[in-house]
Design a protein around this motif. Structure first.
Motif, PDB file in Angstrom:
ATOM      1  N   LEU A  78    -107.586  76.980 -54.201  1.00  0.00           N
ATOM      2  CA  LEU A  78    -106.339  76.220 -54.271  1.00  0.00           C
ATOM      3  C   LEU A  78    -105.179  77.133 -54.657  1.00  0.00           C
ATOM      4  O   LEU A  78    -105.204  77.749 -55.727  1.00  0.00           O
ATOM      5  CB  LEU A  78    -106.453  75.086 -55.298  1.00  0.00           C
ATOM      6  CG  LEU A  78    -107.553  74.044 -55.052  1.00  0.00           C
ATOM      7  CD1 LEU A  78    -107.490  72.959 -56.128  1.00  0.00           C
ATOM      8  CD2 LEU A  78    -107.431  73.429 -53.668  1.00  0.00           C
ATOM      9  N   TYR A 146     -97.321  67.886 -54.255  1.00  0.00           N
ATOM     10  CA  TYR A 146     -97.625  67.616 -52.853  1.00  0.00           C
ATOM     11  C   TYR A 146     -96.351  67.356 -52.048  1.00  0.00           C
ATOM     12  O   TYR A 146     -96.300  67.648 -50.849  1.00  0.00           O
ATOM     13  CB  TYR A 146     -98.582  66.442 -52.734  1.00  0.00           C
ATOM     14  CG  TYR A 146     -99.963  66.716 -53.295  1.00  0.00           C
ATOM     15  CD1 TYR A 146    -100.443  68.024 -53.402  1.00  0.00           C
ATOM     16  CD2 TYR A 146    -100.794  65.685 -53.727  1.00  0.00           C
ATOM     17  CE1 TYR A 146    -101.703  68.290 -53.917  1.00  0.00           C
ATOM     18  CE2 TYR A 146    -102.055  65.946 -54.236  1.00  0.00           C
ATOM     19  CZ  TYR A 146    -102.501  67.250 -54.333  1.00  0.00           C
ATOM     20  OH  TYR A 146    -103.757  67.514 -54.834  1.00  0.00           O
ATOM     21  N   LEU A 149     -95.103  70.774 -51.333  1.00  0.00           N
ATOM     22  CA  LEU A 149     -95.929  71.399 -50.302  1.00  0.00           C
ATOM     23  C   LEU A 149     -95.563  70.876 -48.920  1.00  0.00           C
ATOM     24  O   LEU A 149     -95.536  71.623 -47.942  1.00  0.00           O
ATOM     25  CB  LEU A 149     -97.409  71.121 -50.590  1.00  0.00           C
ATOM     26  CG  LEU A 149     -98.435  71.759 -49.657  1.00  0.00           C
ATOM     27  CD1 LEU A 149     -98.361  73.282 -49.739  1.00  0.00           C
ATOM     28  CD2 LEU A 149     -99.838  71.276 -50.018  1.00  0.00           C
ATOM     29  N   GLU A 155     -97.550  75.340 -44.228  1.00  0.00           N
ATOM     30  CA  GLU A 155     -98.301  75.589 -45.453  1.00  0.00           C
ATOM     31  C   GLU A 155     -99.134  74.365 -45.835  1.00  0.00           C
ATOM     32  O   GLU A 155    -100.239  74.491 -46.360  1.00  0.00           O
ATOM     33  CB  GLU A 155     -97.338  75.947 -46.602  1.00  0.00           C
ATOM     34  CG  GLU A 155     -96.683  77.305 -46.458  1.00  0.00           C
ATOM     35  CD  GLU A 155     -97.712  78.429 -46.366  1.00  0.00           C
ATOM     36  OE1 GLU A 155     -98.654  78.437 -47.191  1.00  0.00           O
ATOM     37  OE2 GLU A 155     -97.578  79.287 -45.471  1.00  0.00           O
ATOM     38  N   TYR A 159    -103.367  74.121 -46.498  1.00  0.00           N
ATOM     39  CA  TYR A 159    -103.868  73.770 -47.830  1.00  0.00           C
ATOM     40  C   TYR A 159    -105.322  73.282 -47.733  1.00  0.00           C
ATOM     41  O   TYR A 159    -105.677  72.552 -46.802  1.00  0.00           O
ATOM     42  CB  TYR A 159    -102.994  72.675 -48.445  1.00  0.00           C
ATOM     43  CG  TYR A 159    -103.215  72.453 -49.916  1.00  0.00           C
ATOM     44  CD1 TYR A 159    -102.783  73.390 -50.851  1.00  0.00           C
ATOM     45  CD2 TYR A 159    -103.868  71.309 -50.368  1.00  0.00           C
ATOM     46  CE1 TYR A 159    -102.984  73.187 -52.201  1.00  0.00           C
ATOM     47  CE2 TYR A 159    -104.074  71.097 -51.719  1.00  0.00           C
ATOM     48  CZ  TYR A 159    -103.629  72.041 -52.634  1.00  0.00           C
ATOM     49  OH  TYR A 159    -103.833  71.831 -53.986  1.00  0.00           O
TER      50      TYR A 159
END
Length: 233
Positions: A78, A146, A149, A155, A159
Motif C-alpha cells: 500500500l 481515497y 487518490l 494512480e 492502487y
C-alpha cells in the motif's frame, strides 16, 4: 444500482470495469453461513495462509491468492496517500468543504447529485471501493485519502484494491460467528425474514437472536465455495 449505471465504461479502462460487467451475482447468505459454521478451529488448524473450513472430509481454504484470482483485483504494497484537504483536493473542496465530518451517506448524496461527468466518475470510483469492495455502511466516515487518490485516476487504477478488500474481508470472516455462537451445533429452523445487505440472522436454542455482518467483498468467498456446495447440503 446508480453507481453501476454511471460507471458503464470498457473494462480495460478502469480497474473495476470487469466487476461492473458481472450480471446476476446474488448474495446467498445460507451458503456463506453454512460455510462459516464449519470454520476450522484456529487452535488446531493454522489460519496463517488464509481461513480454512472443514466441509465433510474436505479442507477448503480461502487465501489471498484465491481472492485475487476470483476478483481480478490488484495486490501489492500500500503506497502512502496524503489526506485530502480543501487546499490539495478539488473533490473535497467542491463536495465536502464543511468542517463537519463527512460520512459515506454524504458521499452517496454527492455522487448521485453530481452533474460534472469527470467528478461523477471520480466520486463513483470512491463509492464503488467503499460500498462494494469494502462493504462499508453509510454511517461510517469517509476515508479522505481515497478522495485524494481519485484526483488521479491513473494512480487510482494502480492502487492495490485487492489487498485492501481482502484484508477487510478476511478480518470480517475471522470475527463472524463468535465463540458462543460456534458452540451451538444446530440452530433452530425458522422462516428467515428478508433483509437488505449481507446480514444473516438465526435463533439459538436459548431463544436469543444472533447477528453478524460480512464486510469486505464476501462474494469472493461465496464463489470460492461453489465446488463444495454439495457437501454443505
Amino acid at each position: 444500482m446508480a453507481c453501476k449505471a454511471k460507471l458503464m465504461i470498457p473494462e480495460d479502462e478502469n480497474c473495476f470495469g470487469h466487476l461492473l460487467l458481472i450480471e446476476d451475482l446474488k448474495w446467498n447468505s445460507q451458503i456463506v453461513h453454512g460455510l462459516l459454521l464449519r470454520k476450522a478451529d484456529p487452535k488446531t488448524v493454522t489460519q496463517v495462509n488464509g481461513i480454512k473450513f472443514i466441509v465433510g472430509n474436505k479442507l477448503i481454504q480461502f487465501t489471498a491468492q484465491q481472492f485475487c484470482l476470483i476478483t481480478g483485483l490488484r495486490f501489492g504494497k500500500l503506497p502512502f496517500i496524503p489526506k485530502a484537504t480543501n487546499e490539495n483536493c478539488s473533490l473535497k473542496r467542491k463536495y465536502f468543504s464543511s468542517n463537519k465530518p463527512a460520512t459515506l451517506s454524504d458521499l452517496h448524496t454527492a455522487f448521485i447529485e453530481c452533474t460534472d461527468d469527470e467528478d461523477a466518475l471520480k466520486l463513483g470510483m470512491v463509492y464503488f471501493a467503499n460500498f462494494v469492495l469494502l462493504g462499508t455502511e453509510k454511517h461510517v466516515l469517509i476515508d479522505m485519502r481515497y478522495l485524494k487518490l481519485a484526483e488521479d485516476l491513473e494512480e487510482f487504477d494502480k492502487y492495490p484494491w485487492g489487498a485492501v478488500s481482502y484484508a477487510m474481508t478476511n478480518a470480517s470472516l475471522l470475527r463472524a460467528i463468535c465463540a458462543e455462537y460456534q458452540r451451538v451445533k444446530v440452530p433452530q429452523k425458522r422462516k428467515m425474514p428478508k433483509q437488505r445487505g449481507k446480514r444473516a440472522q438465526t435463533r439459538m436454542r436459548s431463544g436469543r437472536p444472533r447477528e453478524y455482518i460480512i464486510r469486505g467483498f464476501g462474494f469472493a468467498l461465496q464463489v470460492n465455495t461453489y465446488p463444495a456446495i454439495k457437501y454443505l447440503m
